[in-house]
Design a protein around this motif. Structure first.
Motif, PDB file in Angstrom:
ATOM      1  N   ARG A   1     -32.755 -25.450 -13.034  1.00  0.00           N
ATOM      2  CA  ARG A   1     -32.867 -26.758 -13.166  1.00  0.00           C
ATOM      3  C   ARG A   1     -32.001 -27.639 -12.207  1.00  0.00           C
ATOM      4  O   ARG A   1     -32.296 -28.757 -11.865  1.00  0.00           O
ATOM      5  CB  ARG A   1     -31.943 -26.974 -14.749  1.00  0.00           C
ATOM      6  N   ARG A   2     -30.851 -26.887 -11.923  1.00  0.00           N
ATOM      7  CA  ARG A   2     -30.113 -27.500 -10.815  1.00  0.00           C
ATOM      8  C   ARG A   2     -30.894 -27.913  -9.448  1.00  0.00           C
ATOM      9  O   ARG A   2     -30.654 -28.816  -8.951  1.00  0.00           O
ATOM     10  CB  ARG A   2     -28.703 -26.852 -10.435  1.00  0.00           C
ATOM     11  N   ARG A   3     -31.542 -26.696  -9.219  1.00  0.00           N
ATOM     12  CA  ARG A   3     -32.676 -26.982  -8.077  1.00  0.00           C
ATOM     13  C   ARG A   3     -33.526 -28.293  -8.136  1.00  0.00           C
ATOM     14  O   ARG A   3     -33.760 -29.176  -7.323  1.00  0.00           O
ATOM     15  CB  ARG A   3     -33.349 -25.767  -7.967  1.00  0.00           C
ATOM     16  N   ARG A   4     -34.041 -28.165  -9.255  1.00  0.00           N
ATOM     17  CA  ARG A   4     -35.216 -29.369  -9.679  1.00  0.00           C
ATOM     18  C   ARG A   4     -34.486 -30.743  -9.351  1.00  0.00           C
ATOM     19  O   ARG A   4     -34.752 -31.539  -8.747  1.00  0.00           O
ATOM     20  CB  ARG A   4     -35.771 -29.294 -10.887  1.00  0.00           C
ATOM     21  N   ARG A   5     -33.181 -30.823 -10.046  1.00  0.00           N
ATOM     22  CA  ARG A   5     -32.572 -32.230  -9.767  1.00  0.00           C
ATOM     23  C   ARG A   5     -31.998 -32.430  -8.505  1.00  0.00           C
ATOM     24  O   ARG A   5     -32.146 -33.584  -8.257  1.00  0.00           O
ATOM     25  CB  ARG A   5     -31.222 -31.970 -10.758  1.00  0.00           C
ATOM     26  N   ARG A   6     -31.867 -31.602  -7.615  1.00  0.00           N
ATOM     27  CA  ARG A   6     -31.344 -31.723  -6.511  1.00  0.00           C
ATOM     28  C   ARG A   6     -32.480 -32.363  -5.657  1.00  0.00           C
ATOM     29  O   ARG A   6     -32.391 -33.420  -4.607  1.00  0.00           O
ATOM     30  CB  ARG A   6     -30.665 -30.399  -5.631  1.00  0.00           C
ATOM     31  N   ARG A   7     -33.915 -31.496  -5.964  1.00  0.00           N
ATOM     32  CA  ARG A   7     -34.831 -32.062  -5.107  1.00  0.00           C
ATOM     33  C   ARG A   7     -35.296 -33.532  -5.483  1.00  0.00           C
ATOM     34  O   ARG A   7     -35.915 -34.468  -4.943  1.00  0.00           O
ATOM     35  CB  ARG A   7     -35.978 -31.254  -5.295  1.00  0.00           C
ATOM     36  N   SER A   8     -35.164 -33.624  -6.978  1.00  0.00           N
ATOM     37  CA  SER A   8     -35.558 -35.154  -7.267  1.00  0.00           C
ATOM     38  C   SER A   8     -34.659 -36.371  -6.987  1.00  0.00           C
ATOM     39  O   SER A   8     -35.028 -37.480  -6.664  1.00  0.00           O
ATOM     40  CB  SER A   8     -35.694 -35.133  -8.750  1.00  0.00           C
ATOM     41  N   ALA A   9     -33.597 -35.834  -6.746  1.00  0.00           N
ATOM     42  CA  ALA A   9     -32.314 -36.823  -6.174  1.00  0.00           C
ATOM     43  C   ALA A   9     -32.458 -37.101  -4.697  1.00  0.00           C
ATOM     44  O   ALA A   9     -32.272 -38.269  -4.431  1.00  0.00           O
ATOM     45  CB  ALA A   9     -30.947 -36.246  -6.514  1.00  0.00           C
ATOM     46  N   THR A  10     -33.131 -36.352  -4.022  1.00  0.00           N
ATOM     47  CA  THR A  10     -33.440 -36.759  -2.515  1.00  0.00           C
ATOM     48  C   THR A  10     -34.807 -37.208  -2.386  1.00  0.00           C
ATOM     49  O   THR A  10     -35.509 -37.505  -3.057  1.00  0.00           O
ATOM     50  CB  THR A  10     -33.336 -35.252  -1.765  1.00  0.00           C
TER      51      THR A  10
ATOM     52  N   ARG B   1     -23.032 -41.457 -23.093  1.00  0.00           N
ATOM     53  CA  ARG B   1     -22.163 -41.621 -23.834  1.00  0.00           C
ATOM     54  C   ARG B   1     -21.360 -40.466 -24.339  1.00  0.00           C
ATOM     55  O   ARG B   1     -20.182 -40.615 -24.802  1.00  0.00           O
ATOM     56  CB  ARG B   1     -22.703 -42.515 -25.041  1.00  0.00           C
ATOM     57  N   ARG B   2     -22.013 -39.427 -24.697  1.00  0.00           N
ATOM     58  CA  ARG B   2     -21.521 -38.284 -25.327  1.00  0.00           C
ATOM     59  C   ARG B   2     -20.712 -37.404 -24.293  1.00  0.00           C
ATOM     60  O   ARG B   2     -19.699 -36.956 -24.818  1.00  0.00           O
ATOM     61  CB  ARG B   2     -22.649 -37.274 -25.907  1.00  0.00           C
ATOM     62  N   GLY B   3     -20.840 -37.665 -22.967  1.00  0.00           N
ATOM     63  CA  GLY B   3     -20.073 -36.939 -22.120  1.00  0.00           C
ATOM     64  C   GLY B   3     -20.731 -35.658 -21.673  1.00  0.00           C
ATOM     65  O   GLY B   3     -22.057 -35.423 -21.855  1.00  0.00           O
ATOM     66  N   PRO B   4     -20.098 -34.974 -21.010  1.00  0.00           N
ATOM     67  CA  PRO B   4     -20.748 -33.424 -20.658  1.00  0.00           C
ATOM     68  C   PRO B   4     -20.988 -32.687 -21.525  1.00  0.00           C
ATOM     69  O   PRO B   4     -20.398 -32.744 -22.509  1.00  0.00           O
ATOM     70  CB  PRO B   4     -19.528 -32.889 -19.721  1.00  0.00           C
ATOM     71  N   ALA B   5     -22.137 -31.956 -21.596  1.00  0.00           N
ATOM     72  CA  ALA B   5     -22.722 -31.055 -22.522  1.00  0.00           C
ATOM     73  C   ALA B   5     -21.749 -30.061 -23.047  1.00  0.00           C
ATOM     74  O   ALA B   5     -21.734 -29.476 -24.012  1.00  0.00           O
ATOM     75  CB  ALA B   5     -23.815 -30.732 -22.141  1.00  0.00           C
ATOM     76  N   GLY B   6     -20.787 -29.615 -21.935  1.00  0.00           N
ATOM     77  CA  GLY B   6     -19.944 -28.393 -22.382  1.00  0.00           C
ATOM     78  C   GLY B   6     -19.875 -27.669 -21.108  1.00  0.00           C
ATOM     79  O   GLY B   6     -19.848 -28.437 -20.092  1.00  0.00           O
ATOM     80  N   PRO B   7     -19.451 -26.592 -21.088  1.00  0.00           N
ATOM     81  CA  PRO B   7     -19.190 -25.588 -19.908  1.00  0.00           C
ATOM     82  C   PRO B   7     -20.350 -25.435 -19.172  1.00  0.00           C
ATOM     83  O   PRO B   7     -21.523 -25.662 -19.718  1.00  0.00           O
ATOM     84  CB  PRO B   7     -18.543 -24.221 -20.413  1.00  0.00           C
ATOM     85  N   PRO B   8     -20.149 -25.424 -17.740  1.00  0.00           N
ATOM     86  CA  PRO B   8     -21.380 -25.149 -16.928  1.00  0.00           C
ATOM     87  C   PRO B   8     -22.351 -24.161 -17.232  1.00  0.00           C
ATOM     88  O   PRO B   8     -21.835 -22.918 -17.767  1.00  0.00           O
ATOM     89  CB  PRO B   8     -20.702 -24.840 -15.611  1.00  0.00           C
ATOM     90  N   GLN B   9     -23.493 -24.329 -17.288  1.00  0.00           N
ATOM     91  CA  GLN B   9     -24.710 -23.297 -17.740  1.00  0.00           C
ATOM     92  C   GLN B   9     -24.732 -22.238 -16.432  1.00  0.00           C
ATOM     93  O   GLN B   9     -25.121 -22.796 -15.282  1.00  0.00           O
ATOM     94  CB  GLN B   9     -25.947 -23.825 -17.954  1.00  0.00           C
ATOM     95  N   LEU B  10     -24.842 -21.274 -16.954  1.00  0.00           N
ATOM     96  CA  LEU B  10     -25.106 -19.842 -15.873  1.00  0.00           C
ATOM     97  C   LEU B  10     -26.308 -19.372 -16.246  1.00  0.00           C
ATOM     98  O   LEU B  10     -27.017 -19.515 -17.250  1.00  0.00           O
ATOM     99  CB  LEU B  10     -24.057 -19.061 -15.947  1.00  0.00           C
ATOM    100  N   GLY B  11     -26.951 -18.577 -15.239  1.00  0.00           N
ATOM    101  CA  GLY B  11     -28.253 -17.993 -15.369  1.00  0.00           C
ATOM    102  C   GLY B  11     -29.175 -18.521 -14.615  1.00  0.00           C
ATOM    103  O   GLY B  11     -29.259 -19.539 -14.017  1.00  0.00           O
ATOM    104  N   ASN B  12     -30.503 -18.079 -14.758  1.00  0.00           N
ATOM    105  CA  ASN B  12     -31.576 -18.374 -13.909  1.00  0.00           C
ATOM    106  C   ASN B  12     -32.298 -19.710 -14.382  1.00  0.00           C
ATOM    107  O   ASN B  12     -32.565 -20.435 -13.368  1.00  0.00           O
ATOM    108  CB  ASN B  12     -32.706 -17.299 -14.258  1.00  0.00           C
ATOM    109  N   ARG B  13     -32.458 -19.856 -15.461  1.00  0.00           N
ATOM    110  CA  ARG B  13     -32.866 -21.326 -16.157  1.00  0.00           C
ATOM    111  C   ARG B  13     -31.987 -22.522 -15.533  1.00  0.00           C
ATOM    112  O   ARG B  13     -32.442 -23.283 -15.260  1.00  0.00           O
ATOM    113  CB  ARG B  13     -33.108 -21.492 -17.766  1.00  0.00           C
ATOM    114  N   ALA B  14     -30.863 -22.280 -15.812  1.00  0.00           N
ATOM    115  CA  ALA B  14     -29.534 -23.284 -15.220  1.00  0.00           C
ATOM    116  C   ALA B  14     -29.882 -23.375 -13.837  1.00  0.00           C
ATOM    117  O   ALA B  14     -29.848 -24.415 -13.356  1.00  0.00           O
ATOM    118  CB  ALA B  14     -28.294 -22.984 -15.613  1.00  0.00           C
ATOM    119  N   ARG B  15     -30.207 -22.369 -13.075  1.00  0.00           N
ATOM    120  CA  ARG B  15     -30.166 -22.459 -11.611  1.00  0.00           C
ATOM    121  C   ARG B  15     -31.198 -23.470 -11.022  1.00  0.00           C
ATOM    122  O   ARG B  15     -31.357 -24.143 -10.178  1.00  0.00           O
ATOM    123  CB  ARG B  15     -30.236 -21.128 -10.638  1.00  0.00           C
TER     124      ARG B  15
END
Length: 195
Positions: free
Chosen positions: A186-195, A170-184
Motif C-alpha cells: 500500500r505504501r508503494r502504491r501511494r508513493r507511485r500515485s503521488a509522483t 478529521r479522525r486523524g491518524p488511524a493508529g500505529p504504523p502498519q507492518l507486513g506485506n500488505r502495508a508495504r
C-alpha cells in the motif's frame, strides 16, 4: 467540421430550474408572510388583552347594542359606554372582548387599556391563547424562511471518495504504523500515485 445549423442546446434544467426556483421562493415567501401577519395580529391582540386584564383601568360597560356572534361557539358581540370605577373617565363606545356567552341584562364589569381604548376586556383565556398562538405562528414563519434561505452544507456536493478522505483527515491518524506485506505494498502504491 461542418456546421449543421442546429442551435446548441442548453444544459438540462438550466432554464426550467430558474423559473421553478422563483416560483417556489414566491410561494414559500407568500406562505411565510401569511403566517407572519397572522402571528403579529394574534400577538397584538394577546398583548392588548394582557395589558387590559393586568394593568388596565377597571369599570363597567353599559351595554347599548348586542349582535349574535356565530362562530365556533354561539354568543353575543356587545357594545356600549364604558364608565371607569369612581367615574374617573368615560368612553362613549367600546366593544366587549371576547364575545359574551349570554346576552347581558346589566352593566358588564370589564377593563380597558387606557382612555383611548375602543375595546373593553372581560376575564378570559385570550391573553394566553392569542399570545401563545401569535408566537407559534411567528415561529413557524421564521422556520419556513430559515428552511429556504439557510446556508447549504459545503460538503453536500462532494463525492463519496472526497467525503471519506475528509472524514479520515478529521479522525486523524488511524493508529500505529502498519507492518507486513500488505502495508508495504500500500505504501508503494501511494508513493507511485503521488509522483
Amino acid at each position: 467540421m461542418g456546421h449543421d445549423g442546429a442551435e446548441p442546446s442548453a444544459p438540462p434544467g438550466r432554464w426550467s430550474g430558474g423559473s421553478v426556483g422563483w416560483q417556489v421562493i414566491l410561494m414559500v415567501g407568500g406562505f411565510a408572510a401569511f403566517l407572519g401577519v397572522l402571528g403579529l395580529l394574534l400577538l397584538v391582540q394577546g398583548v392588548t388583552a394582557t395589558l387590559a386584564e393586568y394593568a388596565g383601568s377597571p369599570g363597567q360597560v353599559r351595554v347599548s347594542r348586542c349582535v349574535p356572534f356565530e362562530g365556533k361557539n354561539e354568543g353575543w358581540t356587545c357594545t356600549g359606554e364604558f364608565v371607569a370605577d369612581g367615574g374617573a373617565f368615560r368612553i362613549p363606545e367600546v366593544t366587549i372582548e371576547p364575545y359574551l356567552e349570554e346576552r347581558p341584562t346589566a352593566p358588564v364589569p370589564a377593563r380597558v387599556v387606557d382612555r383611548r381604548s375602543d375595546e373593553a376586556w372581560i376575564p378570559s383565556l385570550v391573553p394566553l391563547t392569542a399570545g401563545g398562538g401569535g408566537l407559534a405562528f411567528l415561529g413557524m414563519a421564521g422556520w419556513v424562511v430559515w428552511g429556504v434561505f439557510r446556508p447549504g452544507d459545503p460538503e453536500e456536493n462532494l463525492s463519496k471518495r472526497a467525503r471519506r478522505r475528509l472524514e479520515r483527515q478529521r479522525r486523524g491518524p488511524a493508529g500505529p504504523p502498519q507492518l507486513g506485506n500488505r502495508a508495504r505494498s500500500r505504501r508503494r502504491r501511494r508513493r507511485r500515485s503521488a509522483t
